[in-house]
Design a protein around this motif. Structure first.
Motif, PDB file in Angstrom:
ATOM      1  N   PHE A  41      44.038  31.274  42.224  1.00  0.00           N
ATOM      2  CA  PHE A  41      42.584  31.367  42.060  1.00  0.00           C
ATOM      3  C   PHE A  41      42.152  30.745  40.737  1.00  0.00           C
ATOM      4  N   LYS A 176      42.956  42.316  56.807  1.00  0.00           N
ATOM      5  CA  LYS A 176      43.956  42.241  55.729  1.00  0.00           C
ATOM      6  C   LYS A 176      44.702  43.561  55.517  1.00  0.00           C
ATOM      7  N   ARG A 191      37.459  47.821  50.872  1.00  0.00           N
ATOM      8  CA  ARG A 191      36.884  47.935  49.530  1.00  0.00           C
ATOM      9  C   ARG A 191      35.479  48.525  49.543  1.00  0.00           C
ATOM     10  N   GLY A 263      47.597  36.289  31.733  1.00  0.00           N
ATOM     11  CA  GLY A 263      48.965  35.764  31.699  1.00  0.00           C
ATOM     12  C   GLY A 263      49.057  34.475  30.893  1.00  0.00           C
TER      13      GLY A 263
HETATM   14  N1  LIG Z   1      44.725  37.525  34.192  1.00  0.00           N
HETATM   15  C1  LIG Z   1      45.809  37.017  34.759  1.00  0.00           C
HETATM   16  O1  LIG Z   1      46.854  36.865  34.128  1.00  0.00           O
HETATM   17  C2  LIG Z   1      45.753  36.607  36.182  1.00  0.00           C
HETATM   18  C3  LIG Z   1      46.887  36.067  36.793  1.00  0.00           C
HETATM   19  C4  LIG Z   1      46.813  35.730  38.149  1.00  0.00           C
HETATM   20  C5  LIG Z   1      45.626  35.932  38.840  1.00  0.00           C
HETATM   21  N2  LIG Z   1      44.545  36.440  38.185  1.00  0.00           N
HETATM   22  C6  LIG Z   1      43.303  36.748  38.914  1.00  0.00           C
HETATM   23  O2  LIG Z   1      43.671  37.562  40.006  1.00  0.00           O
HETATM   24  C7  LIG Z   1      42.839  37.283  41.121  1.00  0.00           C
HETATM   25  C8  LIG Z   1      43.710  36.950  42.305  1.00  0.00           C
HETATM   26  O3  LIG Z   1      44.304  35.671  42.095  1.00  0.00           O
HETATM   27  P1  LIG Z   1      45.142  35.009  43.263  1.00  0.00           P
HETATM   28  O4  LIG Z   1      45.468  33.634  42.814  1.00  0.00           O
HETATM   29  O5  LIG Z   1      46.239  35.924  43.645  1.00  0.00           O
HETATM   30  O6  LIG Z   1      44.058  34.895  44.424  1.00  0.00           O
HETATM   31  P2  LIG Z   1      43.988  35.670  45.832  1.00  0.00           P
HETATM   32  O7  LIG Z   1      44.055  37.140  45.570  1.00  0.00           O
HETATM   33  O8  LIG Z   1      44.988  35.090  46.745  1.00  0.00           O
HETATM   34  O9  LIG Z   1      42.537  35.285  46.353  1.00  0.00           O
HETATM   35  C9  LIG Z   1      41.388  35.865  45.812  1.00  0.00           C
HETATM   36  C10 LIG Z   1      40.988  37.130  46.589  1.00  0.00           C
HETATM   37  O10 LIG Z   1      39.933  37.746  45.860  1.00  0.00           O
HETATM   38  C11 LIG Z   1      39.116  38.487  46.752  1.00  0.00           C
HETATM   39  N3  LIG Z   1      37.698  38.194  46.479  1.00  0.00           N
HETATM   40  C12 LIG Z   1      36.787  39.113  46.209  1.00  0.00           C
HETATM   41  N4  LIG Z   1      35.614  38.572  45.980  1.00  0.00           N
HETATM   42  C13 LIG Z   1      35.760  37.235  46.136  1.00  0.00           C
HETATM   43  C14 LIG Z   1      34.894  36.144  46.053  1.00  0.00           C
HETATM   44  N5  LIG Z   1      33.583  36.291  45.759  1.00  0.00           N
HETATM   45  N6  LIG Z   1      35.388  34.919  46.265  1.00  0.00           N
HETATM   46  C15 LIG Z   1      36.699  34.744  46.549  1.00  0.00           C
HETATM   47  N7  LIG Z   1      37.579  35.764  46.629  1.00  0.00           N
HETATM   48  C16 LIG Z   1      37.109  37.003  46.432  1.00  0.00           C
HETATM   49  C17 LIG Z   1      39.534  38.076  48.167  1.00  0.00           C
HETATM   50  O11 LIG Z   1      40.305  39.159  48.676  1.00  0.00           O
HETATM   51  P3  LIG Z   1      39.629  40.307  49.585  1.00  0.00           P
HETATM   52  O12 LIG Z   1      39.417  39.711  50.943  1.00  0.00           O
HETATM   53  O13 LIG Z   1      40.596  41.429  49.560  1.00  0.00           O
HETATM   54  O14 LIG Z   1      38.314  40.617  48.920  1.00  0.00           O
HETATM   55  C18 LIG Z   1      40.413  36.868  47.959  1.00  0.00           C
HETATM   56  O15 LIG Z   1      41.387  36.757  48.957  1.00  0.00           O
HETATM   57  C19 LIG Z   1      41.872  36.179  40.672  1.00  0.00           C
HETATM   58  O16 LIG Z   1      40.691  36.784  40.196  1.00  0.00           O
HETATM   59  C20 LIG Z   1      42.620  35.529  39.519  1.00  0.00           C
HETATM   60  O17 LIG Z   1      41.735  34.902  38.624  1.00  0.00           O
HETATM   61  C21 LIG Z   1      44.591  36.779  36.879  1.00  0.00           C
END
Ligand SMILES: NC(=O)c1ccc[n+]([C@@H]2O[C@H](COP(=O)([O-])OP(=O)(O)OC[C@H]3O[C@@H](n4cnc5c(N)ncnc54)[C@H](OP(=O)(O)O)[C@@H]3O)[C@@H](O)[C@H]2O)c1
Length: 323
Positions: A41, A176, A191, A263
């Protein structure tokens, strides 16, 4: 080399497959011939212009492939060796240059497997969120929002690996729930009803830690499901809503904590610890202790389609580009 270039920030349509010059390798760097690039993402945020990078640029922070060249100061890697890396961008391309400290060797069991492109991203993120973000203690209860996504798909498994018993997950849609249960969550809630669901499952106590990558209303309501002295870990804002202001009075009165985790920043500030988590992740996956579910593999030139799916929230598990 071929690369998916973003000439300007924008929607998934901005990707262009271009022939670009091979990148130059500095003395402390490794040139990797990319076989697979993980889709995160974060790449969506960077493409939109909410993250890092100035166009024209190539996104992509995690890759697996083979060593094509090592800089004159680099020791410990051989030409042709299979490796994975967390790079600062440039992953959606046939070649990427990465600081040698950000490259890890892969065992032969992961060679040629798209899963190899995910060992420096989602799983270390999950481990470090638990260990260094929330500093979880055995016996604590956990809620994770986005249980069927990339990080979500390994999070409950990582929690179990660290000695935590049961993780509750939330998902955005009913389709899901089963995938999330398959990823090791004890219970999975829709959710839009998670507050009632969590309070019900915990006899009104709430959970010790909430991990939230979604933000907006989900984050604002997550305070309601925290037990006294609990922590809310903010590590993303997929909803793209304005940042939530934590309720200062409740934080003080109930001893709640608001913790952030990145991260990318963790790797900048303490690379040794993060590198150790990459090595740990490679071992956990190679030995079958943790499963990374690559649900779909796209060709490099189909990055737009993959981003569209991810942004619509249509995906479960991990998406990978085959380069
Ligand atoms: N801080 C860090 O170190 C770190 C590291 C990795 C990822 N992240 C964050 O973790 C999250 C998940 O990353 P990922 O790469 O694993 O992605 P992902 O979970 O495969 O995809 C994003 C998921 O977020 C949910 N979502 C809720 N509102 C959304 C919206 N308005 N648009 C799109 N998706 C939405 C959806 O799941 P639902 O259908 O369940 O709502 C979607 O499947 C992201 O926010 C990313 O930036 C942060």
């Amino acid at each position: 080399m071929r690369a998916m270039v973003i000439p300007v920030h924008g929607g998934p349509e901005v990707f262009e497959l271009r022939e670009t010059p091979d990148p130059e390798c500095r003395p402390d760097q490794v040139r990797i011939g990319v076989e697979f690039a993980g889709i995160n993402f974060t790449d969506v945020r960077n493409r939109r212009g909410d993250g890092l990078g100035v166009p024209p640029m190539t996104v992509g922070i995690e890759v697996a492939g083979r060593v094509l060249e090592t800089g004159s100061e680099v020791e410990g890697f051989e030409l042709g060796e299979p490796v994975a890396a967390l790079c600062g961008g440039g992953g959606y391309a046939e070649q990427v240059i990465v600081d040698a400290q950000r490259v890890v060797a892969l065992p032969s069991s992961l060679t040629g497997d798209p899963v190899a492109a995910c060992v420096t991203g989602v799983l270390p993120s999950a481990i470090n969120l638990l260990r260094h973000g929330a500093k979880v203690r055995p016996g604590e209860s956990i809620l994770f929002h986005g249980a069927a996504g990339g990080v979500g798909s390994v999070f409950a498994q990582a929690a179990r690996h660290l000695g935590l018993a049961e993780t509750i997950g939330t998902v955005g849609r009913g389709s899901k729930i089963d995938p999330a249960l398959g990823y090791g969550y004890a219970r999975v809630l829709l959710r839009d009803r998670f507050v009632e669901g969590v309070l019900d499952l915990t006899d009104g106590r709430g959970v010790d830690v909430v991990f939230d990558p979604i933000g907006g209303d989900v984050r604002a309501r997550s305070w309601e499901v925290l037990a006294d002295f609990g922590r809310l870990v903010h590590f993303g804002n997929a909803s793209h809503e304005p940042e939530v202001v934590p309720p200062a009075d409740a934080l003080r009165a109930r001893g709640l904590g608001y913790v952030g985790y990145s991260g990318g920043q963790h790797a900048v500030r303490d690379l040794e610890t993060v590198r150790a988590s990459w090595v740990e992740a490679v071992d956990l996956v190679a030995t079958g202790q943790i499963r990374i579910d690559v649900s779909e593999v796209f060709a490099l030139e189909d990055a737009s389609a993959a981003h569209e799916m991810l942004e619509r929230g249509d995906t479960v598990g991990k998406l990978v580009l085959a380069v």
